[in-house]
Design an enzyme around this catalytic site. Structure first.
Site, PDB file in Angstrom:
ATOM      1  N   TRP A 197       0.863  -1.179   0.000  1.00 17.28           N
ATOM      2  CA  TRP A 197       0.000   0.000   0.000  1.00 17.28           C
ATOM      3  C   TRP A 197       0.903   1.233   0.000  1.00 17.28           C
ATOM      4  CZ3 TRP A 197      -0.331   4.020   3.638  1.00 17.28           C
ATOM      5  CH2 TRP A 197      -1.250   5.029   3.257  1.00 17.28           C
ATOM      6  N   GLU A 201      -2.955  -2.983  -2.620  1.00 12.82           N
ATOM      7  CA  GLU A 201      -4.105  -2.403  -1.911  1.00 12.82           C
ATOM      8  C   GLU A 201      -4.440  -1.010  -2.446  1.00 12.82           C
ATOM      9  OE1 GLU A 201      -3.420  -1.913   2.283  1.00 12.82           O
ATOM     10  OE2 GLU A 201      -5.472  -1.230   2.686  1.00 12.82           O
ATOM     11  N   LYS A 245      -6.951   2.571  -2.662  1.00 10.67           N
ATOM     12  CA  LYS A 245      -7.579   3.488  -1.709  1.00 10.67           C
ATOM     13  C   LYS A 245      -8.308   4.570  -2.474  1.00 10.67           C
ATOM     14  CE  LYS A 245      -6.354   5.926   2.540  1.00 10.67           C
ATOM     15  NZ  LYS A 245      -5.479   5.832   3.702  1.00 10.67           N
ATOM     16  N   ASP A 289      -9.675  -3.130   1.231  1.00 10.77           N
ATOM     17  CA  ASP A 289      -9.812  -2.599   2.585  1.00 10.77           C
ATOM     18  C   ASP A 289     -11.205  -1.983   2.695  1.00 10.77           C
ATOM     19  OD1 ASP A 289      -9.801  -0.560   4.707  1.00 10.77           O
ATOM     20  OD2 ASP A 289      -7.649  -0.914   4.858  1.00 10.77           O
ATOM     21  N   HIS A 303     -11.680   1.781   2.221  1.00 10.03           N
ATOM     22  CA  HIS A 303     -11.060   2.431   1.065  1.00 10.03           C
ATOM     23  C   HIS A 303     -11.993   2.641  -0.118  1.00 10.03           C
ATOM     24  CE1 HIS A 303      -6.636   1.586   2.376  1.00 10.03           C
ATOM     25  NE2 HIS A 303      -7.377   2.111   3.324  1.00 10.03           N
ATOM     26  N   HIS A 344      -8.710  -6.356   4.171  1.00 11.42           N
ATOM     27  CA  HIS A 344      -8.388  -5.562   5.344  1.00 11.42           C
ATOM     28  C   HIS A 344      -9.726  -5.227   5.978  1.00 11.42           C
ATOM     29  CE1 HIS A 344      -4.007  -3.999   4.772  1.00 11.42           C
ATOM     30  NE2 HIS A 344      -4.092  -5.305   4.893  1.00 11.42           N
ATOM     31  N   ASP A 379     -12.236   6.815   6.170  1.00  9.88           N
ATOM     32  CA  ASP A 379     -11.371   5.659   6.448  1.00  9.88           C
ATOM     33  C   ASP A 379     -10.785   5.755   7.848  1.00  9.88           C
ATOM     34  OD1 ASP A 379      -9.781   3.401   5.988  1.00  9.88           O
ATOM     35  OD2 ASP A 379      -8.130   4.609   5.202  1.00  9.88           O
ATOM     36  N   ASP A 421     -10.703   3.638  10.407  1.00  5.98           N
ATOM     37  CA  ASP A 421     -10.068   2.462  11.014  1.00  5.98           C
ATOM     38  C   ASP A 421     -10.513   2.212  12.444  1.00  5.98           C
ATOM     39  OD1 ASP A 421      -8.234   1.296   8.964  1.00  5.98           O
ATOM     40  OD2 ASP A 421      -7.441   3.337   8.952  1.00  5.98           O
ATOM     41  N   ASP A 459      -7.480  -4.489   9.769  1.00  7.72           N
ATOM     42  CA  ASP A 459      -6.784  -3.205   9.675  1.00  7.72           C
ATOM     43  C   ASP A 459      -7.591  -2.141  10.413  1.00  7.72           C
ATOM     44  OD1 ASP A 459      -5.150  -1.136   9.102  1.00  7.72           O
ATOM     45  OD2 ASP A 459      -5.469  -1.131   6.938  1.00  7.72           O
TER      46      ASP A 459
END
Ligand code: RNT
Ligand code: ZN
Length: 415
Positions: free
Chosen positions: A182, A223, A225, A256, A259, A283, A291, A293, A323
Site C-alpha cells: 500500500w 491495496e 484506496k 480494505d 477504502h 483488510h 477511512d 479504522d 486493519d
C-alpha cells in the site's frame, strides 16, 4: 448426562438444516492475520526514519502502548491466548527488531529474525508489508510514483527487500507470507497529470515485482484506496488502477473496507472480483464517515462480508487480515474483541440455513428469503460460540471481561 445450552442449540440448528459441529470445525481452520500495528498506534521500532510523521495516524492516548518489540510480543501473546484458534501475525517493515539502524532500503531478513523465531514458537504464520509512509522520503505523499527517479528507486529497493524478507519468513515457517503493498501516493489538490503519475506507479511496481518468487513462500498483494488525509483530490493507486494491475499481473488484490465510498458495499465486490483475480486479501476495518479504522464490531457490514465468503465459497482463496487502530481504548482489548468479532461473523455465516435460503432465492420466493433472514437472527449463535471458546480453551463472557481488564492494568504503567 445433562443437556447443555450447546446441546439444545445444536438441535435447534439441526432443525434448520445447519450442522454446528461442521461449523465449529470449519471455523477452527480459518486463520485471521492479526495486524501488529494496533498494538502501538502504527509507530513501529525504527530508530530513525527522518519523518515528520504523516501518512497514517492513530488518535488517542490510552495508557499501555507497546514501546519495544518485547512489549508488543507480550501484548500479542496475551491477545492470542484470548482468541480461539491458530492465527497469523501481520508485520509492517517498520517493526524491525534489531540494534542496527538500517534505512528502509537497507533492511534484511536478519532484522526481523526475532519475530520469526517467536512466530515459530507460538505456532503463528507471518504476513508482511513494506512501509511506504512515516519516512522523510514519503513526506510529499509520493513514493513509487514520485517524479524524482532517485526517490522512486529508494522505494523500489525497499519493496524489493520486503518481498525477499517475506519469502524468507514464509520459507522459515512453512506457510506463504502475503506481502501487501500500500502506498500513500496522491495529491491534495486536483492534479493536471494523473496519467504520468499512474504510469510511474505502474513502472515502479513492475520493477519491484520483476523477480519471480515462489508462491509457496510469498504472495504479492496490492491495496487500493479512495482518498486519504492530504490526498483528497487524487489517489494514484485507486481501485481501478490496482484491480486492473492485479488482474494483468496475477497478484492478490487487497480490499480494505475503509477504502471505498462509505455507501459502497464491500461484501458485494467479493464475488465480482473473484471472477478475475485468483486470491483476495481483506483488510477488515470499520470506516466511520471516512477511512477512520475503528475497531470492527459484529455489525451488518462484517456479517455480510463473512456470509459472502461462505456462500460464495471464497474462504479458501481469501486471506482475512484486519486493519484498524484505536488508541482511545485498551489496545489488547481492541485486538481480542476485533478478531473475535470477525470469527463470530464467520461462525454465524457457517450456521446459516444455506440450502433453504438458496432454494427460496432460486425460486424467486423473496418473501420466504426475507422471513428466513429475519427469523434466523434469533437462533442461539451465542451458545455455539461459547462452546467453540470452551473447546479452544479461551474464556467468553464475564471471565473475558475481567481478564482484559487485568491485562490492561498491568501495562497501564508503561510510560
Ligand atoms: C492505509 C492502508 C494500509 C495501512 C497499513 C498500516 O490506508 O489501509 O493497509 O492501514 O498498511
Ligand atoms: Zn488497509
Amino acid at each position: 448426562m445433562t443437556t447443555t445450552s450447546y446441546d439444545a442449540a445444536r438441535e435447534v440448528f439441526a432443525e434448520w438444516g445447519s450442522d454446528t459441529e461442521a461449523a465449529i470445525k470449519r471455523l477452527s481452520g480459518i486463520p485471521i492475520s492479526v495486524h501488529c500495528w494496533q498494538g502501538d498506534d502504527v509507530v513501529g521500532f525504527e530508530k530513525k526514519s527522518g519523518s515528520s510523521g504523516g501518512g497514517i495516524q492513530a488518535t488517542g492516548n490510552h495508557p499501555g502502548r507497546a514501546r519495544t518489540p518485547d512489549e508488543l510480543r507480550a501484548d500479542l501473546e496475551f491477545a492470542y491466548s484470548r482468541i480461539p484458534g491458530k492465527h497469523r501475525l501481520n508485520l509492517h517493515a517498520c517493526y524491525l527488531d534489531t540494534d542496527e539502524t538500517p534505512n528502509r532500503d537497507e533492511i534484511e531478513f536478519r532484522h526481523f529474525a526475532p519475530w520469526v523465531d517467536w512466530a515459530r514458537d507460538q505456532g503463528l504464520g507471518l504476513d508482511f508489508n513494506p512501509t511506504f509512509f512515516a519516512h522523510a522520503k514519503a513526506d510529499d505523499n509520493l513514493t513509487l510514483s514520485h517524479p524524482d527517479q532517485g526517490i522512486r528507486e529508494f522505494w523500489i529497493e525497499h519493496g524489493r527487500r520486503c518481498r525477499e524478507i517475506a519469502a524468507e519468513m514464509g520459507r522459515a515457517l512453512g506457510s506463504p507470507a502475503v506481502n501487501n503493498i500500500w502506498v500513500p501516493d496522491g495529491y491534495k489538490d486536483t492534479p493536471v497529470d494523473r496519467m504520468s503519475a499512474r504510469l510511474r506507479l505502474e513502472t515502479s511496481l513492475d520493477t519491484m515485482l520483476a523477480t519471480p518468487l515462489d508462491p509457496a513462500h510469498m504472495l504479492d498483494a496490492v491495496e487500493s484506496k479512495l482518498f486519504g488525509i492530504g490526498v483528497e483530490a487524487c489517489t494514484v493507486g485507486s481501485h481501478e488502477f490496482y484491480m486492473g494491475y492485479a488482474i494483468r499481473k496475477g497478484t492478490v488484490l487487497c480490499l480494505d473496507m475503509g477504502h471505498f465510498h462509505p455507501t459502497e458495499n464491500i461484501a458485494d465486490k467479493l464475488s465480482a472480483v473473484s471472477l478475475s483475480v485468483d486470491q483476495i486479501l481483506l483488510h477488515v476495518s470499520r470506516p466511520m464517515r471516512w477511512d477512520s479504522d475503528h475497531v470492527i464490531l459484529l455489525n451488518d457490514d462484517i456479517q455480510q462480508m463473512a456470509q459472502e465468503l461462505v456462500f460464495s465459497d471464497l474462504l479458501d482463496r481469501t486471506h482475512i487480515g484486519l486493519d484498524f487502530f484505536d488508541a482511545t481504548i485498551s489496545r489488547t482489548a481492541a485486538w481480542v474483541i476485533g478478531v473475535r468479532n470477525m470469527q463470530k461473523a464467520l461462525l454465524r455465516a457457517l450456521l446459516m440455513p444455506r440450502d433453504r435460503l438458496l432454494t427460496a432465492e432460486q425460486s424467486l420466493d423473496f418473501t420466504t428469503r426475507f422471513v428466513l433472514t429475519e427469523e434466523i437472527k434469533d437462533l442461539p449463535f451465542g451458545a455455539v460460540w461459547a462452546e467453540f471458546c470452551t473447546r479452544m480453551d479461551v474464556p467468553a463472557g464475564a471471565p473475558l471481561i475481567s481478564d482484559l481488564d487485568s491485562y490492561q492494568s498491568s501495562v497501564a504503567t508503561r510510560g
